[in-house]
Design an enzyme around this catalytic site. Structure first.
Site, mmCIF file in Angstrom:
data_model
loop_
_atom_site.group_PDB
_atom_site.id
_atom_site.type_symbol
_atom_site.label_atom_id
_atom_site.label_comp_id
_atom_site.label_asym_id
_atom_site.label_seq_id
_atom_site.Cartn_x
_atom_site.Cartn_y
_atom_site.Cartn_z
ATOM 1 N N GLU A 59 5.578 -2.450 10.281
ATOM 2 C CA GLU A 59 6.096 -3.857 10.453
ATOM 3 C C GLU A 59 4.705 -4.768 10.187
ATOM 4 O O GLU A 59 4.992 -6.015 9.766
ATOM 5 C CB GLU A 59 6.444 -3.977 11.892
ATOM 6 C CG GLU A 59 7.744 -3.536 12.206
ATOM 7 C CD GLU A 59 7.755 -2.044 12.341
ATOM 8 O OE1 GLU A 59 8.962 -1.272 12.505
ATOM 9 O OE2 GLU A 59 6.833 -1.294 12.566
ATOM 10 N N PRO A 267 0.315 12.458 6.045
ATOM 11 C CA PRO A 267 1.292 12.402 7.288
ATOM 12 C C PRO A 267 1.133 11.004 7.947
ATOM 13 O O PRO A 267 0.372 10.140 7.774
ATOM 14 C CB PRO A 267 0.449 13.404 8.241
ATOM 15 C CG PRO A 267 -0.149 14.231 7.333
ATOM 16 C CD PRO A 267 -0.675 13.411 6.120
ATOM 17 N N ARG A 268 2.508 10.356 8.537
ATOM 18 C CA ARG A 268 2.633 9.510 9.019
ATOM 19 C C ARG A 268 1.782 9.071 10.171
ATOM 20 O O ARG A 268 1.247 7.898 10.415
ATOM 21 C CB ARG A 268 4.134 9.027 9.440
ATOM 22 C CG ARG A 268 4.431 7.509 10.069
ATOM 23 C CD ARG A 268 4.473 6.737 9.033
ATOM 24 N NE ARG A 268 5.015 5.549 9.517
ATOM 25 C CZ ARG A 268 5.027 4.407 8.910
ATOM 26 N NH1 ARG A 268 4.816 4.302 7.639
ATOM 27 N NH2 ARG A 268 5.552 3.340 9.404
ATOM 28 N N MET A 307 -5.739 6.096 7.600
ATOM 29 C CA MET A 307 -4.565 5.228 7.663
ATOM 30 C C MET A 307 -4.866 4.074 6.541
ATOM 31 O O MET A 307 -6.190 3.740 6.418
ATOM 32 C CB MET A 307 -4.663 4.715 9.003
ATOM 33 C CG MET A 307 -4.440 5.688 10.065
ATOM 34 S SD MET A 307 -2.951 6.693 9.880
ATOM 35 C CE MET A 307 -1.795 5.272 10.068
ATOM 36 N N GLY A 308 -3.758 3.379 5.935
ATOM 37 C CA GLY A 308 -4.143 2.242 5.343
ATOM 38 C C GLY A 308 -4.597 2.430 3.796
ATOM 39 O O GLY A 308 -5.190 1.577 3.486
ATOM 40 N N GLU A 309 -4.546 3.728 3.316
ATOM 41 C CA GLU A 309 -5.274 3.945 2.133
ATOM 42 C C GLU A 309 -4.159 4.383 0.998
ATOM 43 O O GLU A 309 -4.473 5.117 -0.138
ATOM 44 C CB GLU A 309 -6.327 4.934 2.248
ATOM 45 C CG GLU A 309 -7.726 4.536 2.931
ATOM 46 C CD GLU A 309 -8.479 5.500 2.767
ATOM 47 O OE1 GLU A 309 -8.464 6.339 1.788
ATOM 48 O OE2 GLU A 309 -9.677 5.272 3.366
ATOM 49 N N ASN A 333 8.494 2.805 3.869
ATOM 50 C CA ASN A 333 8.751 1.682 2.929
ATOM 51 C C ASN A 333 8.623 2.318 1.288
ATOM 52 O O ASN A 333 7.727 2.759 0.942
ATOM 53 C CB ASN A 333 7.408 0.760 2.938
ATOM 54 C CG ASN A 333 7.524 -0.244 2.222
ATOM 55 O OD1 ASN A 333 8.425 -0.425 1.338
ATOM 56 N ND2 ASN A 333 6.560 -1.152 2.387
ATOM 57 N N LEU A 335 8.996 0.281 -1.069
ATOM 58 C CA LEU A 335 8.576 -0.755 -2.083
ATOM 59 C C LEU A 335 7.075 -0.550 -2.443
ATOM 60 O O LEU A 335 6.667 -1.305 -3.476
ATOM 61 C CB LEU A 335 8.642 -1.981 -1.233
ATOM 62 C CG LEU A 335 10.178 -2.491 -0.831
ATOM 63 C CD1 LEU A 335 10.242 -3.868 -0.024
ATOM 64 C CD2 LEU A 335 11.018 -2.792 -2.142
ATOM 65 N N GLU A 336 6.297 -0.081 -1.959
ATOM 66 C CA GLU A 336 5.126 0.209 -2.007
ATOM 67 C C GLU A 336 4.803 1.059 -3.357
ATOM 68 O O GLU A 336 4.128 0.441 -4.377
ATOM 69 C CB GLU A 336 4.124 1.011 -1.197
ATOM 70 C CG GLU A 336 3.907 -0.045 0.096
ATOM 71 C CD GLU A 336 3.401 0.704 1.180
ATOM 72 O OE1 GLU A 336 2.630 -0.048 2.015
ATOM 73 O OE2 GLU A 336 3.372 1.963 1.224
#
Length: 420
Positions: A59, A267-268, A307-309, A333, A335-336
């Site tokens: 989100e 992993p999430r 995270m975030g990479e 997602n 869309l990435e």
């Protein structure tokens, strides 16, 4: 019904505290921020804030272009961003640093909600996607804070979950000024929950407006140069318990035909980083990790334990499997990778991104794998057919480009509400 709901929330408070204790063990600094869950944090020196709530990482990523538009169009308005999860909090800090005021959203207890709103004194509240908290909604109405649900989505599963308290949810939804739904299907489901037609507008999905991070494509190209531009590479992103083993077994199938292939697995949840690394080693793979090795060498599996990479690694891959879809999580997602013209594979469970996934499949940008045993075959088909990958990548990017514009439509609604 509302009094019963609040009574149950108070009864659940001891369990909530136990959950905080458990998460405090998992996340080292988590205990320091417990008071925020009950509306206790230093009072910021502002009023008239624009408040955006985004529950977790997905989100927050969806809200990124909207938050940037709010900062651009209302530069003098303080921006407050709330999340529920530690990973969501980390993503807010990664994207915006001190440019926004961030706290955790309090639990839906009347006293906690009252403290929270008294401290941030919002001029407008924007709830991203699906977060219906009755006491919070009623408190916003009581204080005269206009409330909008933006990028609103509602899966069939979530709608069933709200049915036991449907009358309360209907009353809560009637306090909302505008519901900007991702799709006609989402708008229809909100209507079934009790929203009025006058509240609803279909604005599209904010995630189509997300920017490709600056330098992501160049960073991906640099990674490919390091491990070999001709080497077959696929990524399994945002994976969950119950599908990571299936991904690793699929890679065993791939290696039988393409012995130099590389699997990138992300992993999430951070608590699964070490478990996935250990599982890969136990299956006999040579393994590297982002934290220890930065980039893979001649390894067969590379665990992205950060995270975030994802975007540079999507750019460095030949195709992407998007997790949460082999197990009934609902998918993440898609869309990435689509934004980077990468073919997309998904499992059977994609109800979180239902219409987007179906559109990608219809336009040839994605394929659905009916069960875990088929994943290896699907990956092999794509890794061995460059023309097919190129065609699917173009289809994925076409869908991404054709659906853009949701941020502008939502900002028109924001301007109208603030103007009133």
């Amino acid at each position: 019904m509302r009094y019963l709901y609040t009574f149950v929330m108070y009864l659940a408070t001891p369990l909530i505290v136990l959950r905080l204790l458990a998460r405090g063990v998992r996340y080292g600094n988590y205990h320091r921020r417990w008071p925020e869950r009950f509306g206790l944090f230093p009072r910021p020196d502002f009023s008239g804030s624009l408040w955006v709530h985004a529950v977790s990482v997905g989100e927050v990523n969806a809200a990124e272009p909207l938050i940037k538009a709010l900062k651009r169009d209302y530069p003098h308005a303080p921006l407050v961003v709330t999340t529920v999860t530690p990973t969501g909090s980390a993503r807010v800090h990664q994207l915006f640093g001190d440019g926004v005021f961030h706290v955790y959203l309090p639990y839906d207890l009347p006293f906690a909600v009252h403290r929270f709103l008294k401290r941030i004194r919002p001029r407008l509240a924007l709830i991203v996607e699906t977060e219906i908290w009755p006491n919070l909604y009623f408190a916003c109405r009581r204080r005269g804070v206009p409330l909008m649900i933006v990028n609103a989505r509602l899966s069939e599963r979530s709608m069933r979950g709200y049915r036991p308290m449907r009358s309360l949810v209907r009353s809560a939804l009637r306090t909302v000024r505008q519901i900007a739904a991702q799709s006609r299907t989402d708008a229809a489901r909100y209507r079934l929950l009790g929203a009025e037609p006058s509240q609803l507008v279909v604005s599209g999905n904010l995630k189509f407006d997300m920017p490709v991070p600056e330098g992501a494509v160049d960073a991906g190209a640099a990674l490919r140069r390091q491990w070999g531009p001709r080497r077959p590479v696929w990524i399994a992103a945002s994976t969950h318990e119950g599908e990571e083993l299936a991904v690793l077994e699929a890679h065993l199938d791939v290696l039988r035909r393409l012995p130099d292939a590389l699997l990138l697995i992300a992993p999430r949840h951070p608590e699964r980083f070490k478990l996935v690394e250990q599982s890969a080693r136990s299956l006999g793979f040579t393994v590297a990790t982002r934290s220890a090795n930065r980039v893979p060498g001649a390894h067969q599996v590379f665990v992205i334990d950060a995270m975030g990479e994802l975007m540079p690694f999507y750019a460095a891959s030949d195709l992407a499997f998007v997790g949460g879809s082999l197990v009934p999580i609902g998918g993440h997602n898609v869309l990435e990778p689509a934004a980077l013209e990468r073919p997309v594979l998904v499992g059977p469970h994609t109800f979180n991104f239902e219409e987007i996934t179906l559109t990608l499949i219809r336009e040839g940008g994605a394929r659905r794998v009916p069960h875990a045993e088929e994943l290896g075959h699907a990956v092999l088909d794509l890794l061995r057919d460059a023309r097919l990958r190129e065609r699917m990548g173009r289809g994925a990017r076409h869908v991404f480009d054709s659906e853009r514009g949701a941020v502008g439509r939502v900002m028109e609604l924001v301007d109208r509400v603030l103007g009133e």
